[in-house]
Scaffold this active site. Structure first.
Site, PDB file in Angstrom:
ATOM      1  N   SER A 177      26.096  -6.042  -7.835  1.00  0.00           N
ATOM      2  CA  SER A 177      25.014  -5.283  -7.333  1.00  0.00           C
ATOM      3  C   SER A 177      24.916  -3.965  -7.468  1.00  0.00           C
ATOM      4  O   SER A 177      23.698  -3.308  -7.250  1.00  0.00           O
ATOM      5  CB  SER A 177      25.253  -5.471  -5.691  1.00  0.00           C
ATOM      6  OG  SER A 177      26.524  -5.156  -5.224  1.00  0.00           O
ATOM      7  N   HIS A 205      21.984 -11.478  -6.503  1.00  0.00           N
ATOM      8  CA  HIS A 205      20.958 -10.557  -7.224  1.00  0.00           C
ATOM      9  C   HIS A 205      20.556 -11.475  -8.433  1.00  0.00           C
ATOM     10  O   HIS A 205      19.754 -10.991  -9.487  1.00  0.00           O
ATOM     11  CB  HIS A 205      21.575  -9.268  -7.876  1.00  0.00           C
ATOM     12  CG  HIS A 205      21.713  -8.543  -6.809  1.00  0.00           C
ATOM     13  ND1 HIS A 205      20.981  -7.796  -6.094  1.00  0.00           N
ATOM     14  CD2 HIS A 205      22.972  -8.135  -5.802  1.00  0.00           C
ATOM     15  CE1 HIS A 205      21.273  -7.025  -4.872  1.00  0.00           C
ATOM     16  NE2 HIS A 205      22.651  -7.324  -5.044  1.00  0.00           N
ATOM     17  N   LYS A 236      16.668 -11.416  -1.067  1.00  0.00           N
ATOM     18  CA  LYS A 236      16.172 -10.291  -2.205  1.00  0.00           C
ATOM     19  C   LYS A 236      15.219 -10.854  -2.802  1.00  0.00           C
ATOM     20  O   LYS A 236      14.007 -10.923  -2.566  1.00  0.00           O
ATOM     21  CB  LYS A 236      17.905 -10.021  -3.016  1.00  0.00           C
ATOM     22  CG  LYS A 236      18.601  -9.322  -2.140  1.00  0.00           C
ATOM     23  CD  LYS A 236      19.998  -9.003  -2.421  1.00  0.00           C
ATOM     24  CE  LYS A 236      20.664  -8.280  -1.351  1.00  0.00           C
ATOM     25  NZ  LYS A 236      22.170  -8.487  -1.477  1.00  0.00           N
TER      26      LYS A 236
HETATM   27  C1  LIG Z   1      23.110  -8.215  -0.543  1.00  0.00           C
HETATM   28  C2  LIG Z   1      24.262  -8.870  -0.831  1.00  0.00           C
HETATM   29  C3  LIG Z   1      24.821  -9.620   0.145  1.00  0.00           C
HETATM   30  C4  LIG Z   1      24.645  -9.816   1.430  1.00  0.00           C
HETATM   31  O1  LIG Z   1      23.526 -10.510   1.816  1.00  0.00           O
HETATM   32  P1  LIG Z   1      22.607 -10.185   3.115  1.00  0.00           P
HETATM   33  O2  LIG Z   1      21.682 -11.456   3.029  1.00  0.00           O
HETATM   34  O3  LIG Z   1      21.748  -9.210   2.786  1.00  0.00           O
HETATM   35  O4  LIG Z   1      23.481 -10.284   4.175  1.00  0.00           O
HETATM   36  C5  LIG Z   1      26.156 -10.539  -0.318  1.00  0.00           C
HETATM   37  N1  LIG Z   1      26.644 -10.536  -1.621  1.00  0.00           N
HETATM   38  C6  LIG Z   1      26.096  -9.541  -2.461  1.00  0.00           C
HETATM   39  C7  LIG Z   1      26.418  -9.551  -3.809  1.00  0.00           C
HETATM   40  C8  LIG Z   1      24.774  -8.979  -2.218  1.00  0.00           C
HETATM   41  O5  LIG Z   1      24.305  -8.196  -3.049  1.00  0.00           O
END
Ligand SMILES: *Cc1c(COP(=O)(O)O)cnc(C)c1O
Length: 385
Positions: A177, A205, A236
């Site tokens: 990330s 991602h 995302k």
């Molecule tokens: C953003 C993210 C999460 C958390 O997800 P949310 O839905 O924002 O709580 C978990 N793992 C990774 C790799 C992320 O980038």
């Protein structure tokens, strides 16, 4: 009183104090933030779905039918039909027997990891895995081995010495990330097979972006049969909220019974579920979005490299620019009408402060050129290039 003021003062002195900025628009390519209209270079709304009219309409229709709040947890107040639809769509999309939706990626990782393993088990986790994975590991009480980023020799050495444990679980982000590079999944899968370990991947991602149908890196590498637990988010690229785990039916049943972050929380609003169903449909029907995203990312990354900036091993839409001056750089970008937060420790390791640039499928060539021009100007002013 606890001396919180003092601790905050220390953060402030180190330039590490975080602040919330008021936002007045949806999460588009252009936003109004802290009172200023800016080009948005740091959103995970990669495909531009977070403000897609079709998702908005699906959400509004669900509100009219089911209202706003869901009343209680799914086990207590009933499982809205939209959950059944979303979970069967997700299973089909991910090529697994079944899927289960959690309220967020953070709570998914907490519940999945802490229910799968305990003191009798051992976890191998990439050093750059997301914080929610670390927290899930701590909660599980399993033996925890962190291997250096993508270091397969270190992973193998650990696996070799793990015969005494009941379960071996390897956990990795598929797209990291903060660095935007890609986990060596084929090698991880081979090691897991050799040492009888199972794999949990976090596709936060990658979901909606990689693979022939956009389902993620597992699809890209053709490893659906080798990876037991595929987790990802709907917050995302899908532009909505919530997360999923895709696995076999027994595993899904197990999580329904054992994952505390699933059991002890109020279920998602129906509007969010309806929007996610629509988002999955669009992701599959409109592959041009992910193609455009990756083309934009390649153009932007190549251009930054040509300027002489360090983008680490990024190969995706997440493009870090590592600079000691990240905070000042971000401030100057904002002045120039570009919003891109500086990411500092502890989110990233010491001495690797960076701008974490993310491009979107909906950025125009003109917008990207404008951003590159400003980045070049500021990099020169700061003596970075
Ligand atoms: C953003 C993210 C999460 C958390 O997800 P949310 O839905 O924002 O709580 C978990 N793992 C990774 C790799 C992320 O980038």
């Amino acid at each position: 009183m606890f001396n919180l003021k003092e601790e905050l003062g220390n953060l402030e002195n180190k330039g590490l104090k975080r602040r919330l900025l008021p936002l007045e628009t949806s999460q588009g390519e252009e936003i109004v933030i802290a009172g200023k209209k800016c080009l948005n270079l740091c959103s995970n709304n990669y495909l531009g779905l977070a403000n897609d009219l079709r998702l908005e309409e699906a959400a509004i229709a669900a509100i009219k039918e089911y209202g706003i709040g869901s009343g209680a947890s799914r086990l207590v107040s009933g499982n809205v039909r939209l959950y059944e639809k979303l979970e069967s769509d997700l299973a089909h999309f991910k090529g697994s027997e079944a899927s289960l939706v959690f309220n967020s990626g953070y709570s998914a990782n907490l519940g999945i990891i802490s229910s799968l393993v305990n003191e009798k088990d051992i976890i191998f986790s990439d050093k750059l895995n997301h914080a929610s994975i670390i927290d899930g590991i701590i909660l599980s009480r399993a033996e925890f081995r962190r291997y250096a980023h993508k270091d397969m020799e270190m992973l193998e050495a650990g696996l070799k010495g793990s015969a005494g444990f009941r379960r071996r679980l390897i956990i990795t982000d598929t797209v990291f990330s903060m660095d935007g590079d890609i986990a060596p999944l084929p090698k991880i899968a081979a090691l897991a097979k050799k040492y009888q370990a199972e794999i949990l991947v976090d596709e936060a991602h990658a979901t909606g972006i990689f693979g022939a149908t956009g389902s993620g890196m597992v699809e890209h590498f053709g490893l659906k049969a080798e990876i037991a637990f595929q987790m990802g988010t709907l917050s995302k690229a899908a532009g909505c909220f919530g997360a999923y785990i895709s696995a076999d039916k027994d595993a899904i049943d197990y999580f329904i019974n054992r994952a505390r972050s699933f059991i002890y929380t109020t279920s998602l609003p129906a509007a969010v579920l309806a929007a996610s169903i629509k988002a999955l449909e669009i992701i599959q029907a409109e592959p041009q979005r992910r193609k455009k995203l990756l083309a934009n990312a390649k153009f932007f990354r190549d251009s930054l490299k040509k300027l002489g900036l360090d983008t680490l091993d990024s190969e995706t839409q997440i493009i870090p620019v590592v600079l000691a001056e990240a905070v000042e750089f971000s401030r100057r970008l904002f002045k120039a009408g570009i919003f891109c937060s500086a990411i500092r420790p502890p989110t990233v390791p010491q001495n690797s402060s960076r701008l974490r640039i993310t491009v979107m499928a909906t950025h125009t060539g003109e917008q990207l050129e404008f951003a590159l021009e400003k980045i070049k100007e500021i990099a020169k002013e700061l003596g970075v290039i």
